[in-house]
Enzyme design. Structure first.
Site, PDB file in Angstrom:
ATOM      1  N   HIS A   1     -14.099  -2.825  12.419  1.00  0.00           N
ATOM      2  CA  HIS A   1     -14.317  -4.269  12.302  1.00  0.00           C
ATOM      3  C   HIS A   1     -14.251  -4.922  13.680  1.00  0.00           C
ATOM      4  O   HIS A   1     -13.185  -5.317  14.125  1.00  0.00           O
ATOM      5  CB  HIS A   1     -13.251  -4.873  11.396  1.00  0.00           C
ATOM      6  CG  HIS A   1     -13.215  -4.269  10.025  1.00  0.00           C
ATOM      7  ND1 HIS A   1     -12.665  -3.041   9.759  1.00  0.00           N
ATOM      8  CD2 HIS A   1     -13.672  -4.741   8.841  1.00  0.00           C
ATOM      9  CE1 HIS A   1     -12.786  -2.770   8.468  1.00  0.00           C
ATOM     10  NE2 HIS A   1     -13.387  -3.786   7.880  1.00  0.00           N
TER      11      HIS A   1
ATOM     12  N   HIS B   1     -18.507  -8.545  10.875  1.00  0.00           N
ATOM     13  CA  HIS B   1     -17.176  -8.348  10.287  1.00  0.00           C
ATOM     14  C   HIS B   1     -16.749  -6.883  10.247  1.00  0.00           C
ATOM     15  O   HIS B   1     -15.688  -6.533  10.756  1.00  0.00           O
ATOM     16  CB  HIS B   1     -17.117  -8.934   8.870  1.00  0.00           C
ATOM     17  CG  HIS B   1     -15.962  -8.403   8.067  1.00  0.00           C
ATOM     18  ND1 HIS B   1     -14.718  -8.962   8.122  1.00  0.00           N
ATOM     19  CD2 HIS B   1     -15.860  -7.333   7.228  1.00  0.00           C
ATOM     20  CE1 HIS B   1     -13.888  -8.267   7.356  1.00  0.00           C
ATOM     21  NE2 HIS B   1     -14.557  -7.274   6.795  1.00  0.00           N
TER      22      HIS B   1
ATOM     23  N   GLU C   1       7.306 -13.634  -7.586  1.00  0.00           N
ATOM     24  CA  GLU C   1       7.650 -12.211  -7.493  1.00  0.00           C
ATOM     25  C   GLU C   1       6.946 -11.527  -6.322  1.00  0.00           C
ATOM     26  O   GLU C   1       7.540 -10.724  -5.605  1.00  0.00           O
ATOM     27  CB  GLU C   1       7.300 -11.489  -8.808  1.00  0.00           C
ATOM     28  CG  GLU C   1       8.094 -11.952 -10.026  1.00  0.00           C
ATOM     29  CD  GLU C   1       7.513 -13.187 -10.695  1.00  0.00           C
ATOM     30  OE1 GLU C   1       6.450 -13.691 -10.230  1.00  0.00           O
ATOM     31  OE2 GLU C   1       8.098 -13.668 -11.687  1.00  0.00           O
TER      32      GLU C   1
ATOM     33  N   HIS D   1       6.606  -9.686 -22.839  1.00  0.00           N
ATOM     34  CA  HIS D   1       7.764  -9.422 -21.983  1.00  0.00           C
ATOM     35  C   HIS D   1       8.256  -7.975 -22.077  1.00  0.00           C
ATOM     36  O   HIS D   1       9.169  -7.589 -21.362  1.00  0.00           O
ATOM     37  CB  HIS D   1       8.910 -10.368 -22.345  1.00  0.00           C
ATOM     38  CG  HIS D   1       8.714 -11.758 -21.818  1.00  0.00           C
ATOM     39  ND1 HIS D   1       7.554 -12.469 -22.035  1.00  0.00           N
ATOM     40  CD2 HIS D   1       9.514 -12.560 -21.072  1.00  0.00           C
ATOM     41  CE1 HIS D   1       7.656 -13.652 -21.445  1.00  0.00           C
ATOM     42  NE2 HIS D   1       8.841 -13.731 -20.851  1.00  0.00           N
TER      43      HIS D   1
HETATM   44  C1  LIG Z   1      -6.325  -7.838  -0.964  1.00  0.00           C
HETATM   45  C2  LIG Z   1      -7.597  -7.485  -0.281  1.00  0.00           C
HETATM   46  N1  LIG Z   1      -8.757  -7.713  -0.913  1.00  0.00           N
HETATM   47  C3  LIG Z   1      -9.920  -7.365  -0.323  1.00  0.00           C
HETATM   48  C4  LIG Z   1      -9.938  -6.766   0.898  1.00  0.00           C
HETATM   49  C5  LIG Z   1     -11.245  -6.312   1.528  1.00  0.00           C
HETATM   50  N2  LIG Z   1     -11.539  -7.228   2.666  1.00  0.00           N
HETATM   51  C6  LIG Z   1     -11.276  -6.877   3.916  1.00  0.00           C
HETATM   52  S1  LIG Z   1     -11.558  -8.143   4.994  1.00  0.00           S
HETATM   53  C7  LIG Z   1     -12.072  -9.157   3.744  1.00  0.00           C
HETATM   54  C8  LIG Z   1     -12.415 -10.586   3.972  1.00  0.00           C
HETATM   55  C9  LIG Z   1     -12.894 -10.883   5.318  1.00  0.00           C
HETATM   56  O1  LIG Z   1     -12.813 -12.241   5.572  1.00  0.00           O
HETATM   57  P1  LIG Z   1     -11.700 -12.803   6.510  1.00  0.00           P
HETATM   58  O2  LIG Z   1     -10.379 -12.534   5.919  1.00  0.00           O
HETATM   59  O3  LIG Z   1     -12.025 -14.209   6.789  1.00  0.00           O
HETATM   60  O4  LIG Z   1     -11.812 -11.916   7.806  1.00  0.00           O
HETATM   61  P2  LIG Z   1     -12.952 -12.014   8.937  1.00  0.00           P
HETATM   62  O5  LIG Z   1     -14.204 -11.477   8.369  1.00  0.00           O
HETATM   63  O6  LIG Z   1     -13.057 -13.434   9.308  1.00  0.00           O
HETATM   64  O7  LIG Z   1     -12.414 -11.159  10.030  1.00  0.00           O
HETATM   65  C10 LIG Z   1     -12.026  -8.490   2.527  1.00  0.00           C
HETATM   66  C11 LIG Z   1     -12.431  -9.096   1.248  1.00  0.00           C
HETATM   67  C12 LIG Z   1      -8.700  -6.540   1.514  1.00  0.00           C
HETATM   68  N3  LIG Z   1      -8.619  -5.948   2.692  1.00  0.00           N
HETATM   69  N4  LIG Z   1      -7.561  -6.933   0.927  1.00  0.00           N
END
Ligand SMILES: Cc1ncc(C[n+]2csc(CCOP(=O)(O)OP(=O)(O)O)c2C)c(N)n1
Ligand SMILES: [Mg+2]
Length: 684
Positions: A51, A282, A429, A491
């Site tokens: 990334h 990304h 939680e 529960h």
């Molecule tokens: C709980 C979770 N859901 C999904 C993902 C997969 N995932 C990795 S980055 C991302 C989103 C990217 O957007 P952002 O957080 O704004 O990061 P940017 O692209 O700006 O670096 C997702 C959905 C993850 N890592 N964790």
């Protein structure tokens, strides 16, 4: 950078803003940030995965943080009074690795960066705790980092209250992304941080308006800063590529009396001529042409994986910035009257003789044979342990009276007051479990929680990370079966035990009586290599043991009652069902069938015993398993000729005794199953 904030947020606006920034005179600090950018680009390109966008976008903010604000010494990344830095947006791992490399941390040389994402490289796909001493936690599951950081900040305040400012006085910094702030867990944690007034927590939000599906406007339209204001945070908005603005905001955060979030408006993939400002940067390599063009846009001429000497020197100076501060701290520590306790606590070592009050309690249990819900027995264990182990910090997600996690005379922390050892987490939680991870990671605290076992599902992702990171956190999860009765199937856990047992490196304890409960508490505290769950009953359970000499739960399972003569059947049970096994054993004996009863309070520990012990315990006779839960996983113990008595679906609302009858989880059912298994009618 006004133009980037136009409502259209189009790629053209981003590229125009980028061009404007790139046309500014290049400062040395910008160059330092560029070094981070290019290392990220190069490593992702070489790994053919990763990334690049986030490190390229946040390089400026991170450079300002690591060169001017963060208190750390590359020579000793585990220095206890260092600032904690959490890269919550773990996908941007190359940002962290580049920073560690540039600042001169041992173990993150250029070869490690070249091996980004390869087997055995400390520069793993996402930051992994334990791979390098400067990686404060494992991140990647969005939302966990920022929430864990809240626990680190709580730990800092609580340890400062215990040991004083001269030993404990550091900040917690987080870089988070849009995704972190979308995840519910971050809402829980941020609300708690605001409530408690964790003024030494600062979050740098990579406000780049981009996530994987594209523009965040697709799904993210609240005013985040207003939301944080409402939580009680201080908020700031800056151009995330303007070092002066970034530094000013961080300086304000350092003086703030509230936790601070700084929205750093950035361009993802900054410097890439086509992919900047788009989701395209990304999560995949830029590609050769785009990479070359990005470097040329930055005016970067060095070979891949090379940082010009002058820049590297400047970075290494930054890595030594706080060396003097660390030396002064070491001197203070050497003379400090609480040094021994501080070092012991930070090393995670239990105090000498910590177990004596618990041993005394076990002797009392053996003597008095009390009939107690194991949640009540757990409270008695806590009353013995908490005064003896000053690192223990308890809490409950608003179920203190049900989880029995409080100890008389032990005060709770509250807003601005950290002189306590109990946390009212509220009904949060997930945030609770993440913050507990943060406390454990920070060091100096052994956190234990409380909620209902059924709500393990509300905290599972944080528990999984605790297991992955080998952290000693203890979850007291009560109301562990249909035995909770009238509250009904919402529960009543049925699949929960099986699902927890499926998590690697998690010890799931389900004690059968007061004695086993005390034993399991001892084992959970001794278990430094990972988290533990104590699954405890609401309903009272008879004492089944009157021997206190040996912690018999330590082997995970043991023969509680041997057969009179040769075993014809072995009944294996956990928790509240062990008493049923004992009752059935008696009835069977009346029918001339000799049964042994095995109590199996911790499968994971039992599985670690040697083959001979396990074979002797389980025996060669046919086996019956009984547990008020689904049978998933039980075949592991039952062998080819086994039978299981338990739940087949969800529970129901009724008094507990009625439910055990209704679902056929009874001593009589064991007797019937045994005779069926042995192919014989009970003799009259
Ligand atoms: C709980 C979770 N859901 C999904 C993902 C997969 N995932 C990795 S980055 C991302 C989103 C990217 O957007 P952002 O957080 O704004 O990061 P940017 O692209 O700006 O670096 C997702 C959905 C993850 N890592 N964790
Ligand atoms: Mg984003």
């Amino acid at each position: 950078m006004a133009s980037i904030d136009s409502p259209t947020n189009s790629i053209n606006t981003a590229l125009a803003a980028q061009a404007a920034i790139l046309s500014l005179p290049v400062t040395e600090e910008r160059r330092m940030a560029d070094a981070v950018r290019v290392l990220a680009m190069d490593a992702v390109e070489r790994a053919k995965s990763g990334h690049p966008g986030m490190p390229m976008g946040m390089a400026d903010a991170a450079t300002v943080l690591f060169t001017r604000f963060l208190k750390y010494d590359a020579a000793d990344p585990r220095w206890p009074d260092r600032d904690r830095f959490v890269l919550s947006a773990g996908h941007g791992s190359m940002l962290l690795y580049a920073l560690l490399h540039l600042t001169g941390h041992a173990g993150m040389g250029i070869d490690e960066l070249k091996n980004f994402r390869q087997l055995h490289s400390p520069a793993a796909g996402h930051p992994e705790y334990g791979e390098h001493p400067a990686i404060e936690m494992t991140t990647g599951p969005l939302g966990q980092g920022i929430s864990t950081a809240v626990g680190m900040a709580m730990a800092e305040r609580m340890l400062a209250a215990r040991f004083g400012k001269s030993l404990v006085d550091h900040r917690t910094w987080v870089i988070c992304s849009d995704g972190d702030l979308q995840e519910g867990i971050s809402h829980e944690a941020a609300a708690l941080a605001g409530h408690l007034g964790l003024e030494k927590l600062t979050v740098l939000w990579d406000d780049n308006h981009i996530s994987i599906d594209g523009d965040t406007a697709l799904s993210f339209s609240e005013d985040v800063l207003k939301r944080f204001l409402a939580y009680g945070w201080a908020v700031k908005r800056v151009d995330g590529h303007d070092h002066a603005q970034l530094a000013a905001a961080m300086a304000v955060a350092q003086r703030s009396k509230k936790p601070t979030i700084i929205a750093c408006r950035t361009i993802i993939g900054f410097s890439a001529p086509k992919k900047a400002g788009t989701a395209g940067s990304h999560g995949s390599p830029l590609g050769g042409d785009e990479l070359a063009a990005a470097k040329s846009a930055l005016g970067w001429n060095a070979e891949p994986f090379t940082v010009p000497d002058g820049l590297k020197t400047r970075w290494e100076e930054a890595g030594r910035r706080s060396a003097g501060t660390r030396r002064s701290w070491l001197k203070r520590l050497a003379k400090h009257p609480m040094r021994v306790d501080f070092e012991r606590a930070m090393a995670g070592k239990l105090p000498e003789n910590w177990c004596e009050p618990l041993n005394a309690l076990r002797a009392t249990f053996a003597e008095e044979k009390p009939k107690l819900g194991t949640r009540i027995a757990s409270q008695r264990a806590l009353a013995a342990l908490v005064p003896a182990v000053p690192e223990m910090v308890g809490g409950s997600a608003d179920l203190t009276g049900s989880n029995n996690t409080d100890v008389k005379g032990v005060p709770a922390i509250g807003p601005g007051n950290f002189n306590g050892r109990y946390v009212h987490w509220g009904v949060r939680e997930h945030g609770m479990a993440a913050a507990m991870n943060g406390m454990a990671l920070h060091g100096g605290i052994i956190p234990y929680s409380g909620t209902f076992l059924i709500f393990a599902d509300y905290l599972r992702p944080a528990l999984r990370l605790a297991a992955l990171m080998h952290q000693r956190v203890i979850h007291v999860l009560t109301h562990d079966s249909i035995g909770l009765g009238e509250d009904g199937p919402t529960h009543q856990p049925v699949e929960t035990l099986a699902s927890l047992r499926a998590i690697p490196n998690l010890a799931v304890f389900r004690p059968a009586d007061a004695m086993e409960t005390a034993e399991c508490w001892e084992l959970a505290l001794r278990r430094t290599e990972g988290p533990s769950v104590l699954a405890l009953s609401r309903q009272a359970l008879p004492a089944l043991r009157d021997d206190a000499a040996e912690n018999r739960s330590a082997r995970g399972g043991y023969v509680l009652a041997e057969a009179e003569g040769e075993r014809q059947v072995t009944i294996i049970a956990t928790g509240s069902e062990v008493q049923l096994a004992i009752a059935a054993r008696e009835t069977l004996a009346g029918h001339g069938i000799q049964a042994a009863v095995v109590s199996l309070p911790c499968w994971e520990l039992f599985a670690q015993q040697d083959e001979a012990y396990r074979a002797a315990t389980l025996g060669e006779a046919p086996r019956i398993g009984i547990e008020a839960a689904i049978g998933f996983g039980w075949d592991r113990w039952l062998g080819a000729r086994g039978a299981f008595i338990g739940m087949k679906g969800f529970g129901a609302s009724a008094p507990a005794e009625k439910l055990f009858e209704h679902f056929g989880i009874t001593a009589a059912a064991i007797v019937v199953a045994t005779t069926k298994l042995l192919g014989q009618e009970p003799s009259k």
